[in-house]
Scaffold this active site. Sequence first.
Site, PDB file in Angstrom:
ATOM      1  N   ALA A  95      34.911 -42.598 -80.779  1.00 60.02           N
ATOM      2  CA  ALA A  95      35.940 -43.337 -80.042  1.00 60.02           C
ATOM      3  C   ALA A  95      36.629 -42.372 -79.075  1.00 60.02           C
ATOM      4  O   ALA A  95      36.397 -41.161 -79.140  1.00 60.02           O
ATOM      5  CB  ALA A  95      36.969 -43.920 -81.003  1.00 60.02           C
ATOM      6  N   LYS A  96      37.422 -42.881 -78.200  1.00 67.98           N
ATOM      7  CA  LYS A  96      38.237 -42.016 -77.336  1.00 67.98           C
ATOM      8  C   LYS A  96      39.460 -42.804 -76.902  1.00 67.98           C
ATOM      9  O   LYS A  96      39.409 -44.033 -76.791  1.00 67.98           O
ATOM     10  CB  LYS A  96      37.432 -41.596 -76.103  1.00 67.98           C
ATOM     11  CG  LYS A  96      37.951 -40.334 -75.455  1.00 67.98           C
ATOM     12  CD  LYS A  96      37.500 -39.110 -76.197  1.00 67.98           C
ATOM     13  CE  LYS A  96      38.000 -37.853 -75.557  1.00 67.98           C
ATOM     14  NZ  LYS A  96      37.421 -36.667 -76.215  1.00 67.98           N
TER      15      LYS A  96
END
Length: 405
Positions: A95-96
């Site tokens: 994820a980011k």
Amino acid sequence: MLTSVQNNIRITAKRLGLNSRQIEEILKVEATHSFKITLDNKKQYNAYRIQHSSARGPYKGGIRFHPEINEDEVQALATLMSLKTAAVNIPLGGAKGGVEVDTRNLNMSELEELSRKYVRILAPFIGPKKDIPAPDVNTNPKIIDWMVDEYSRLTGDTTKASFTGKSLTNGGSEGRDAATGRGGVIVLKTLLDLSHDLNYNKALTFAVQGFGNVGSYFAEIASKNYPNWKMVAATDSSGGIYEKGGLKSSELSEWKRRGKKLLDYDSNNKISNSDLFGLDVDVIVFAAMGGILNEDNQHIIKAKYVLELANGPILSSVEGALKNRGIIVIPDILANAGGVIVSYLEWIQNLQNEHWDEDIVNKKLKDYLVVATKDIYRRAKKDRTSLKDAAFAVAIERILKAKQA
Ligand code: NAD
């Protein structure tokens, strides 16, 4: 950058014989959280959390505060995180996060308010078993400590395993600061050993573009562990310096720690960033930002090895040209994975309520990276492909296998 990352996935996936449905499965984002944060002073900021894949474990990835961040870039970085955790075989996904903000325009209490409000909006979607964010560009342990505190207040969680990259006194891990640079040294040394590039093992020269946290730790650990590896040039965004006889990495790090520009360092040999690209060195280390090597400047590179410590510094469109010239790219999802490995170790320590010595952390980090480098090197030999293609192949197959399980 998103196009470049997705191209890399498509090229490798097609080579592996995956059908278009399977390729779309790998590219697909599981959840996009796109929202606005409004401060008490009414200023508003665009914010994101993109959760790419949880097939192999909880989402993992940093939160970036940057004025030019956008949804596509966050998606590219989230995708790279899924590939990275898979390439080094830690049981996490990718994820980011990001907030479109120039932190230089915020005072300390506004920065704290922004960080806490980011968590308030995302709290239902993150947590120790769901998504474990960490610091990234312009975010640091202080910001993460605020975020952990906010998450604990909202949910009652006391493990502190909801975020990694915390300060040492607040559940952070020993060795996290240096982990990405240290990992780059381990990967490079392991590859030189595997390829029997003995000349380089005895002595090599390297240049660092982006002498920040990652670049400076890489240089310091390389010089300390391998005195015959000589850093001859370093730059930051201002430009930098070149010394044929070698630069003292610890002195340059101290200079940067005092907040000074490399261009102002006492040296007769000032260089620009494009000068650094064309230096006749054995290894060029990209430790600044994504997308810096493109069609216009790839031909300048003379180094035999390019170590990608930044995320996505080389556009996929120029990788073929580098390969044809015999230049070996050591891919980001392996080269800079040291940070996420120690983040994973921090998460385990929090869940087990333990605090490990730095030697233990560094040993575990090395073990993961040596195994991963060997896997990817052997895969490249077997498939007769580049290391990047092999790293993507290993990662894609692991993600696909988990999705099918
Ligand atoms: P940092 O901000 O500490 O350092 C970045 C350095 O790059 C600074 O010295 C800056 O002046 C320099 N820079 C910026 N633009 C430049 C340009 N155009 N030319 C030359 N230098 C330039 O950041 P960091 O934590 O060292 O991260 C560097 C890169 O590594 C980022 O791309 C980040 O996403 C990636 N990365 C970091 C980690 C980590 O653990 N910090 C982990 C994986 C990947």
